[in-house]
Motif scaffolding. Structure first.
Motif, PDB file in Angstrom:
ATOM      1  N   ILE A   1       1.149  -1.255  -0.497  1.00  0.00           N
ATOM      2  CA  ILE A   1      -0.155   0.218   0.181  1.00  0.00           C
ATOM      3  C   ILE A   1       1.187   1.197   0.072  1.00  0.00           C
ATOM      4  N   TYR A   2       1.739   1.493   0.837  1.00  0.00           N
ATOM      5  CA  TYR A   2       2.296   2.332   0.984  1.00  0.00           C
ATOM      6  C   TYR A   2       3.653   2.364  -0.618  1.00  0.00           C
ATOM      7  N   ASN A   3       3.862   1.443  -0.902  1.00  0.00           N
ATOM      8  CA  ASN A   3       4.720   1.703  -2.435  1.00  0.00           C
ATOM      9  C   ASN A   3       4.066   2.132  -3.421  1.00  0.00           C
ATOM     10  N   ASP A   4       2.612   1.757  -3.099  1.00  0.00           N
ATOM     11  CA  ASP A   4       2.246   1.963  -4.701  1.00  0.00           C
ATOM     12  C   ASP A   4       1.009   3.696  -3.543  1.00  0.00           C
ATOM     13  N   GLN A   5       1.102   3.822  -2.820  1.00  0.00           N
ATOM     14  CA  GLN A   5       0.129   5.253  -2.524  1.00  0.00           C
ATOM     15  C   GLN A   5       1.559   6.291  -2.532  1.00  0.00           C
ATOM     16  N   LYS A   6       2.752   5.875  -2.099  1.00  0.00           N
ATOM     17  CA  LYS A   6       3.333   7.190  -2.244  1.00  0.00           C
ATOM     18  C   LYS A   6       3.458   7.976  -3.243  1.00  0.00           C
ATOM     19  N   GLY A   7       4.201   7.727  -4.313  1.00  0.00           N
ATOM     20  CA  GLY A   7       3.462   8.855  -5.335  1.00  0.00           C
ATOM     21  C   GLY A   7       2.938   9.609  -5.525  1.00  0.00           C
ATOM     22  N   LYS A   8       1.500   8.818  -5.203  1.00  0.00           N
ATOM     23  CA  LYS A   8       0.638  10.026  -5.499  1.00  0.00           C
ATOM     24  C   LYS A   8      -0.458  10.654  -4.658  1.00  0.00           C
ATOM     25  N   LYS A   9       0.350  10.151  -2.720  1.00  0.00           N
ATOM     26  CA  LYS A   9      -0.170  10.928  -1.891  1.00  0.00           C
ATOM     27  C   LYS A   9       0.675  10.726  -1.206  1.00  0.00           C
ATOM     28  N   ARG A  10       0.694  12.150   0.079  1.00  0.00           N
ATOM     29  CA  ARG A  10       1.425  11.950   1.306  1.00  0.00           C
ATOM     30  C   ARG A  10       1.147  11.200   2.146  1.00  0.00           C
ATOM     31  N   ILE A  11       2.229   9.666   2.282  1.00  0.00           N
ATOM     32  CA  ILE A  11       1.710   9.032   3.278  1.00  0.00           C
ATOM     33  C   ILE A  11       2.699   8.712   3.876  1.00  0.00           C
ATOM     34  N   ILE A  12       2.851   7.691   5.448  1.00  0.00           N
ATOM     35  CA  ILE A  12       3.953   8.126   5.762  1.00  0.00           C
ATOM     36  C   ILE A  12       3.952   6.401   6.223  1.00  0.00           C
ATOM     37  N   PHE A  13       4.739   5.463   6.187  1.00  0.00           N
ATOM     38  CA  PHE A  13       4.657   4.004   7.053  1.00  0.00           C
ATOM     39  C   PHE A  13       6.169   3.682   7.767  1.00  0.00           C
ATOM     40  N   PHE A  14       5.765   3.175   8.651  1.00  0.00           N
ATOM     41  CA  PHE A  14       6.880   2.912  10.181  1.00  0.00           C
ATOM     42  C   PHE A  14       6.646   1.145  10.900  1.00  0.00           C
ATOM     43  N   PRO A  15       7.764   0.570   9.850  1.00  0.00           N
ATOM     44  CA  PRO A  15       7.097  -0.666   9.749  1.00  0.00           C
ATOM     45  C   PRO A  15       8.030  -1.554  11.303  1.00  0.00           C
ATOM     46  N   ARG A  16       9.003  -0.886  11.938  1.00  0.00           N
ATOM     47  CA  ARG A  16       9.481  -0.683  13.597  1.00  0.00           C
ATOM     48  C   ARG A  16       8.584  -0.013  13.857  1.00  0.00           C
TER      49      ARG A  16
ATOM     50  N   LYS B   1      -5.796  20.027   2.407  1.00  0.00           N
ATOM     51  CA  LYS B   1      -7.106  19.372   2.487  1.00  0.00           C
ATOM     52  C   LYS B   1      -7.487  18.339   3.477  1.00  0.00           C
ATOM     53  N   GLU B   2      -7.012  17.102   3.366  1.00  0.00           N
ATOM     54  CA  GLU B   2      -7.231  16.007   3.797  1.00  0.00           C
ATOM     55  C   GLU B   2      -5.800  15.356   4.945  1.00  0.00           C
ATOM     56  N   ALA B   3      -6.532  14.716   5.990  1.00  0.00           N
ATOM     57  CA  ALA B   3      -5.023  14.273   7.078  1.00  0.00           C
ATOM     58  C   ALA B   3      -4.213  13.111   6.445  1.00  0.00           C
ATOM     59  N   ILE B   4      -3.153  13.356   6.705  1.00  0.00           N
ATOM     60  CA  ILE B   4      -1.990  12.718   5.979  1.00  0.00           C
ATOM     61  C   ILE B   4      -2.083  11.506   6.798  1.00  0.00           C
ATOM     62  N   PRO B   5      -2.229   9.746   5.849  1.00  0.00           N
ATOM     63  CA  PRO B   5      -1.999   8.613   7.174  1.00  0.00           C
ATOM     64  C   PRO B   5      -0.815   8.313   6.801  1.00  0.00           C
ATOM     65  N   VAL B   6      -0.625   7.977   8.656  1.00  0.00           N
ATOM     66  CA  VAL B   6      -0.091   7.176   8.977  1.00  0.00           C
ATOM     67  C   VAL B   6      -0.199   6.063   9.386  1.00  0.00           C
ATOM     68  N   LEU B   7       0.976   4.815   8.607  1.00  0.00           N
ATOM     69  CA  LEU B   7       0.352   2.980   8.619  1.00  0.00           C
ATOM     70  C   LEU B   7       1.674   2.607  10.026  1.00  0.00           C
TER      71      LEU B   7
END
Length: 269
Positions: free
Chosen positions: A61-76, A118-124
């Protein structure tokens, strides 16, 4: 000595990054998660037993979305609030974080810089069950600001149902559960692994009885399936080198699966 079974075992090494294999279950979960992240939800819970593919879905999801919108992923997981806040700040603003004397100071900076969004930044957040309770509570407060939305991924174990914890039970807006793989999904998983790595010639090694046994030994856990398949091909690698007449190339004897299961403690001799 390297042989074809050496190559086969290596495609089942279960590391941090593996080939994403699309199963019916994982495709359904992927779509549910993406749809949930598109909704104006503050907190989302994604849970399931260890080894069901949660981390790999988040990574995709992170790899697919990061080029389209702001998204953050914390795997650890983070165990210190200060390091979490600094890392979050740097991921949001792409600059070195200042020294925060307390949590409220971070919130003030956050609100000052991204209120125009305009929209919240998703954090995984993966492995959320390992985060300190007080940090989880502060993450919830961040979500209340509507500047960030959080997706918590947690393990559900037999010993402890994490949904019973107050900070997960009363705060979450949507919950999504992923199940273990069925026998048909196990078959698809192994076949796609072999096809992806151009080993389609070995598909005839596996029969329905083999998939039935794999499902029984692993309970549909993808991580355990990888371990079993690696050990299976390691055993075949040994026999192919030392006594090749015992290994048939058109089908596998069930005993090799049983040997792999015994070696891994899944079966008792």
């Amino acid at each position: 000595m390297n042989n074809h079974y050496s190559d086969l075992k290596n495609i089942f090494i279960d590391g941090e990054v593996f080939d994403y294999i699309s199963l019916d279950k994982s495709t359904t979960m992927y779509n549910k998660l993406v749809n949930a992240l598109d909704k104006p939800l503050k907190l989302i819970l994604f849970y399931g037993k260890p080894g069901t593919g949660k981390t790999f879905l988040l990574q995709k999801i992170y790899n697919d979305q990061k080029g389209k919108k702001r998204i953050i992923f914390f795997p650890r997981p983070f165990f210190e609030e200060k390091i979490f806040l600094q890392t979050l700040y740097e991921n949001i603003f792409e600059e070195c974080a200042p020294e925060f004397s307390h949590y409220n100071e971070f919130l003030v900076l956050l609100e000052k810089h991204i209120t125009s969004s305009k929209e919240a930044i998703p954090v995984l957040i993966d492995e959320a069950q390992l985060y300190p309770t007080d940090l989880i509570e502060k993450i919830r407060l961040m979500a209340d600001s509507r500047l960030l939305k959080f997706l918590f991924t947690v393990h559900k174990t037999e010993q402890e149902d994490l949904l019973a914890k107050d900070y997960f039970q009363t705060r979450i807006w949507e919950t999504i559960e992923i199940d273990t793989a069925s026998k048909s999904e196990i078959k698809t998983y192994i076949e796609k692994k072999l096809l992806f790595h151009n080993h389609f010639g070995y598909l005839n090694l596996f029969k329905d009885k083999h998939y039935t046994l794999i499902a029984k030994l692993t309970n549909g856990n993808l991580r355990t399936i990888n371990k079993l398949m690696y050990k299976l091909f390691e055993i075949l690698e040994y026999y192919d080198e030392h006594n090749p007449s015992l290994v048939k190339t058109n089908a596998l004897h069930v005993k090799y699966f049983e040997m792999a299961g015994i070696s891994l403690g899944m079966l008792h001799a």
